[in-house]
Write an enzyme that holds these catalytic residues in place. Sequence first.
Site, PDB file in Angstrom:
ATOM      1  N   LYS A  83     -24.317  -2.256  -8.755  1.00 54.47           N
ATOM      2  CA  LYS A  83     -25.102  -2.561  -9.956  1.00 54.47           C
ATOM      3  C   LYS A  83     -24.169  -3.033 -11.060  1.00 54.47           C
ATOM      4  CE  LYS A  83     -23.543   1.162 -12.365  1.00 54.47           C
ATOM      5  NZ  LYS A  83     -22.729   1.083 -13.621  1.00 54.47           N
TER       6      LYS A  83
ATOM      7  N   ASP B 155     -26.219   8.084 -12.112  1.00 51.19           N
ATOM      8  CA  ASP B 155     -26.663   6.782 -11.595  1.00 51.19           C
ATOM      9  C   ASP B 155     -27.423   6.882 -10.278  1.00 51.19           C
ATOM     10  OD1 ASP B 155     -25.350   5.683 -13.740  1.00 51.19           O
ATOM     11  OD2 ASP B 155     -23.684   4.853 -12.588  1.00 51.19           O
TER      12      ASP B 155
END
Length: 274
Positions: A8, A132
């Site tokens: 990401k 995350d």
Amino acid sequence: MRMATPAKINLTLEVLGQRPDGFHELATWMIPIGLYDELAMELSSEMTYDSNLPSLRFDSTNLISRAIERFHEETRRSAAYRIDLRKEIPMGAGLGGGSSDAAAALLLLNQLYQNPLTDEKLVGLAAQLGSDVPFFLRRQAAWCTGRGEKTEIREFPHDRWVVLIKPEFGVSTAAAYSAYKALPAEQKRGQTKKTEWGLLRNDLEPPVFRKYLLLPEIKSWFEQQAETEVALMSGSGSTMFAVVKNADDGEQVSDRFSLFFGFKFWVRVCRLNP
């Protein structure tokens, strides 16, 4: 069973203050990118682990190992697995590779046992592993708040590409937040960039840039390239990225970067929000 685990970038990362639990309150827009590790798991008579990255030990510091432990505790199971991890996402890069691998482990385990855990339970386990990890359960562009573990889908176009540049060094997330905490209040805000997607910034840039002087140089260089729509550091670094309109633009920028800075960098061009 095998699963690709995406990286990401943080298109924006706002640090909103410190929480009573010692973590920082965040608001961040995370976007998956077309860069992947690959994790394979299957039941076995004994626990075995293999990886193309020998330095990545399979112990209590390994998020895959911790994911298995949490899953077993929640489901009251005990089993051994043959685990194979192929790493392409660099470590210490701010790209979420370890968190993505942990989320994939939870998803694979749940599939392996015919889905004993609901999505809500999986999110709860993921949040225990890291801020995350819940994002990587859904693998969609999302606005993440709290410590980063509360996710709400926030769309981003599927036609953009990203140029990723990582120097030979990594950055410790804990060290980045510690340095952020030590900054005077007036310096605790990253440079804001106005874009068609809103005002974007990364509040961890000021403390990290003070220590790693190469990173602001890379960002400045990115911003001087005609193809760049926005350039930022991802997460706590050390990866810097530039969003561009297409793959050709990305290849031109990456080739130009290597000619200007040399070839001692990890460089990738990949689709943003694939």
